[in-house]
Design a protein around this motif. Structure first.
Motif, mmCIF file in Angstrom:
data_model
loop_
_atom_site.group_PDB
_atom_site.id
_atom_site.type_symbol
_atom_site.label_atom_id
_atom_site.label_comp_id
_atom_site.label_asym_id
_atom_site.label_seq_id
_atom_site.Cartn_x
_atom_site.Cartn_y
_atom_site.Cartn_z
ATOM 1 N N ALA A 157 0.852 -1.196 0.000
ATOM 2 C CA ALA A 157 0.000 0.000 0.000
ATOM 3 C C ALA A 157 0.883 1.239 0.000
ATOM 4 C CB ALA A 157 -0.892 -0.011 1.235
ATOM 5 N N LYS A 158 0.264 2.389 -0.209
ATOM 6 C CA LYS A 158 1.003 3.655 -0.072
ATOM 7 C C LYS A 158 0.046 4.748 0.368
ATOM 8 C CE LYS A 158 4.516 6.309 0.001
ATOM 9 N NZ LYS A 158 4.074 6.696 1.370
ATOM 10 N N SER A 159 0.514 5.521 1.327
ATOM 11 C CA SER A 159 -0.285 6.649 1.819
ATOM 12 C C SER A 159 0.407 7.951 1.447
ATOM 13 C CB SER A 159 -0.407 6.557 3.332
ATOM 14 O OG SER A 159 0.886 6.631 3.898
ATOM 15 N N GLY A 160 -0.348 9.032 1.557
ATOM 16 C CA GLY A 160 0.213 10.358 1.334
ATOM 17 C C GLY A 160 -0.372 11.321 2.350
ATOM 18 N N VAL A 161 0.347 12.402 2.645
ATOM 19 C CA VAL A 161 -0.141 13.323 3.667
ATOM 20 C C VAL A 161 -1.347 14.159 3.212
ATOM 21 C CG1 VAL A 161 2.011 13.469 4.990
ATOM 22 C CG2 VAL A 161 1.612 15.071 3.105
ATOM 23 N N GLY A 162 -1.736 14.014 1.944
ATOM 24 C CA GLY A 162 -2.967 14.659 1.478
ATOM 25 C C GLY A 162 -4.210 13.920 1.967
ATOM 26 N N GLY A 163 -4.020 12.709 2.489
ATOM 27 C CA GLY A 163 -5.149 11.921 3.007
ATOM 28 C C GLY A 163 -5.554 10.759 2.137
ATOM 29 N N GLY A 164 -4.793 10.513 1.074
ATOM 30 C CA GLY A 164 -5.086 9.367 0.208
ATOM 31 C C GLY A 164 -4.318 8.137 0.668
ATOM 32 N N LYS A 195 -6.393 -9.252 -7.850
ATOM 33 C CA LYS A 195 -7.808 -9.162 -7.465
ATOM 34 C C LYS A 195 -8.356 -7.745 -7.647
ATOM 35 C CE LYS A 195 -7.924 -13.142 -4.524
ATOM 36 N NZ LYS A 195 -7.381 -13.646 -3.291
ATOM 37 N N PHE A 196 -7.799 -6.793 -6.893
ATOM 38 C CA PHE A 196 -8.317 -5.429 -7.031
ATOM 39 C C PHE A 196 -7.358 -4.399 -6.453
ATOM 40 C CE2 PHE A 196 -10.217 -7.100 -3.036
ATOM 41 C CZ PHE A 196 -9.719 -6.166 -2.128
ATOM 42 N N GLY A 197 -7.628 -3.146 -6.796
ATOM 43 C CA GLY A 197 -6.996 -2.009 -6.138
ATOM 44 C C GLY A 197 -8.077 -1.306 -5.352
ATOM 45 N N ILE A 198 -7.734 -0.844 -4.173
ATOM 46 C CA ILE A 198 -8.709 -0.119 -3.348
ATOM 47 C C ILE A 198 -8.064 1.175 -2.879
ATOM 48 C CG2 ILE A 198 -8.056 -1.451 -1.266
ATOM 49 C CD1 ILE A 198 -10.990 -1.093 -0.306
ATOM 50 N N ALA A 199 -8.871 2.221 -2.754
ATOM 51 C CA ALA A 199 -8.329 3.484 -2.252
ATOM 52 C C ALA A 199 -9.382 4.226 -1.454
ATOM 53 C CB ALA A 199 -7.865 4.356 -3.416
ATOM 54 N N VAL A 200 -8.887 4.968 -0.479
ATOM 55 C CA VAL A 200 -9.759 5.812 0.339
ATOM 56 C C VAL A 200 -9.124 7.184 0.417
ATOM 57 C CG1 VAL A 200 -10.804 6.128 2.619
ATOM 58 C CG2 VAL A 200 -10.504 3.812 1.703
ATOM 59 N N VAL A 201 -9.977 8.203 0.350
ATOM 60 C CA VAL A 201 -9.509 9.571 0.594
ATOM 61 C C VAL A 201 -10.224 10.103 1.823
ATOM 62 C CG1 VAL A 201 -9.589 11.934 -0.263
ATOM 63 C CG2 VAL A 201 -8.861 10.106 -1.792
ATOM 64 N N SER A 202 -9.455 10.521 2.800
ATOM 65 C CA SER A 202 -9.972 11.158 4.015
ATOM 66 C C SER A 202 -8.787 11.886 4.663
ATOM 67 C CB SER A 202 -10.547 10.092 4.965
ATOM 68 O OG SER A 202 -10.781 10.652 6.233
ATOM 69 N N PRO A 203 -8.785 13.221 4.658
ATOM 70 C CA PRO A 203 -7.575 13.965 5.039
ATOM 71 C C PRO A 203 -7.042 13.835 6.477
ATOM 72 C CG PRO A 203 -8.979 15.314 3.655
ATOM 73 C CD PRO A 203 -9.778 14.092 4.003
ATOM 74 N N PRO A 204 -7.888 13.662 7.512
ATOM 75 C CA PRO A 204 -7.272 13.629 8.846
ATOM 76 C C PRO A 204 -6.298 12.442 9.042
ATOM 77 C CG PRO A 204 -9.600 14.130 9.013
ATOM 78 C CD PRO A 204 -9.365 13.665 7.607
ATOM 79 N N LEU A 205 -5.109 12.768 9.522
ATOM 80 C CA LEU A 205 -4.023 11.778 9.628
ATOM 81 C C LEU A 205 -3.740 11.413 11.081
ATOM 82 C CD1 LEU A 205 -1.418 13.592 7.309
ATOM 83 C CD2 LEU A 205 -3.258 12.030 6.596
ATOM 84 N N ASP A 206 -3.133 10.255 11.281
ATOM 85 C CA ASP A 206 -2.644 9.895 12.617
ATOM 86 C C ASP A 206 -1.227 10.446 12.796
ATOM 87 O OD1 ASP A 206 -0.913 8.212 11.241
ATOM 88 O OD2 ASP A 206 -1.941 6.360 11.810
ATOM 89 N N ALA A 207 -0.611 10.123 13.931
ATOM 90 C CA ALA A 207 0.701 10.697 14.237
ATOM 91 C C ALA A 207 1.775 10.258 13.235
ATOM 92 C CB ALA A 207 1.105 10.307 15.648
ATOM 93 N N ALA A 208 1.588 9.092 12.628
ATOM 94 C CA ALA A 208 2.587 8.608 11.666
ATOM 95 C C ALA A 208 2.405 9.246 10.283
ATOM 96 C CB ALA A 208 2.503 7.091 11.547
ATOM 97 N N GLY A 209 1.264 9.936 10.080
ATOM 98 C CA GLY A 209 1.034 10.606 8.793
ATOM 99 C C GLY A 209 0.120 9.838 7.849
ATOM 100 N N ASN A 210 -0.566 8.815 8.385
ATOM 101 C CA ASN A 210 -1.472 8.017 7.546
ATOM 102 C C ASN A 210 -2.928 8.362 7.848
ATOM 103 O OD1 ASN A 210 0.667 6.319 6.409
ATOM 104 N ND2 ASN A 210 0.823 5.481 8.485
#
Ligand code: GLU
Length: 348
Positions: free
Chosen positions: A292-299, A307-322
């Motif tokens: 997987a890969k996360s970004g500080v934009g919230g993606g 099988k599939f690719g899945i993605a979620v966008v939600s901007p609030p991050l935890d302390a690690a930046g995810n």
């Protein structure tokens, strides 16, 4: 009819035909994911959305000032199967800057253009065990053994992308990213300007790499292209399509276009597995088993190979930046659909 010796045989045949007809809708509903049905996928996404939509944990990134202004309530889930079926839930239209998720696709581009040996020799593919923008990580190894999913390796990867000048390199990155997503992706100009005016640390990293002979184009221009690539705007559906292209061995399952080779995908996914979620990459792998890969934009995107690719966008991050919600949603869906590759049904 001659061969049917008895009425008994005829009734057996009728039973078999009846069974085939009955099972047809089920077969039809099956996706390219093998055993997963449409109903299962839809249920998992609906449940995950309902379960986590009101979660208020986390906080937008603000070290890039413009990111603090993004609506924290954007919440979209998208899943694209390896045969191109699209499932969405929530807001899959609102766009956020792709940020670090872009690193995956530039890494894949460098693999395509230069091969794995060049990537290993010039950048490295091992987890640093340090923060994504750690200068110490560069210093300790004199620029070696970083990887393309943390800032030093990512800026080095951007510097390696083919192109006679900065404009050509940038165009090439933008075009490749568009192939992954299946559409041209716009750049978020306010985010770009905001980060470009404030990226001294990334510039320092690029210069330190240059000092160790591990920057392959002008450090200021490379950092600028990298900053632009991070400011590309995406929605959850774009990210899921990009993940689905990896899931489908490099062929975009929606456009059917070959974006990168199977080999490139095979070499990209392991780095995502070991370094995709900052300092929590090990925890993520423990919970899902998926690259997987996360970004500080919230993606956040994840790949279930084949099988599939899945993605979620939600901007609030935890302390690690995810993204907090994104992690929870994908973990839930992975568990419901039993797609953790380490979930092994024993043969008895
Ligand atoms: N452009 C961001 C930076 O370099 C990306 C950070 C991220 O998403 O991890 O700081």
């Amino acid at each position: 009819m001659k061969r049917l010796k008895s009425v008994k045989q005829l009734s057996k045949l009728c039973c078999a035909l009846f069974f085939i007809v009955l099972s047809m809708p089920v077969l039809k509903a099956q996706t390219g994911t093998g055993t997963l049905t449409k109903a299962q996928i839809e249920a998992a996404l609906n449940e995950a959305y309902a379960k986590f939509k009101d979660l208020k944990e986390g906080k937008n990134a603000d070290y890039i000032k413009e990111l603090a202004n993004v609506d924290p309530n954007i919440f979209g889930i998208a899943l694209v199967t390896a045969d191109g079926q699209v499932y969405t839930k929530g807001d899959v239209k609102s766009m956020v800057s792709i940020q670090s998720v872009s690193k995956v696709f530039v890494m894949a581009q460098v693999l395509e253009e230069m091969g794995p040996k060049a990537l290993m020799d010039k950048i490295g593919v091992d987890a640093t065990g340090m923060r994504f923008n750690s200068i110490v990580a560069v210093e300790l190894q004199r620029g070696k053994e970083i990887n393309p999913l943390v800032n030093p390796g990512a800026i080095a990867a951007t510097s390696l992308v083919k192109g006679v000048d900065s404009a050509a390199k940038w165009k090439s990155i933008q075009d490749k990213m568009a192939e992954f997503a299946g559409r041209q992706l716009p750049i978020n100009v306010p985010v770009y300007i905001s980060e470009a005016g404030d990226n001294l640390r990334n510039q320092a990293i690029a210069h330190l790499l240059l000092a160790y002979g591990r920057m392959y184009f002008d450090p200021v221009q490379s950092t600028d292209i990298y900053t632009k690539q991070c400011a590309i705007n995406v929605n959850a559906l774009d990210l899921a399509t990009m993940a689905a292209t990896l899931s489908n061995g490099g062929v975009n399952p929606v456009t059917k276009k070959t974006v990168v080779s199977q080999k490139t995908v095979m070499e990209t996914l392991p780095v995502m597995a070991t370094a995709g979620l900052y300092d929590n990459s090990g925890i993520w792998l423990f919970n899902t088993g998926l690259p997987a890969k996360s970004g500080v934009g919230g993606g956040l995107l994840a790949v279930s190979p084949g099988k599939f690719g899945i993605a979620v966008v939600s901007p609030p991050l935890d302390a690690a930046g995810n993204s907090v919600k994104a992690q929870k949603v994908i973990e839930y869906v992975v568990e419901q659909l039993k797609v953790n590759p380490y979930w092994i049904v024993p043969k008895k």
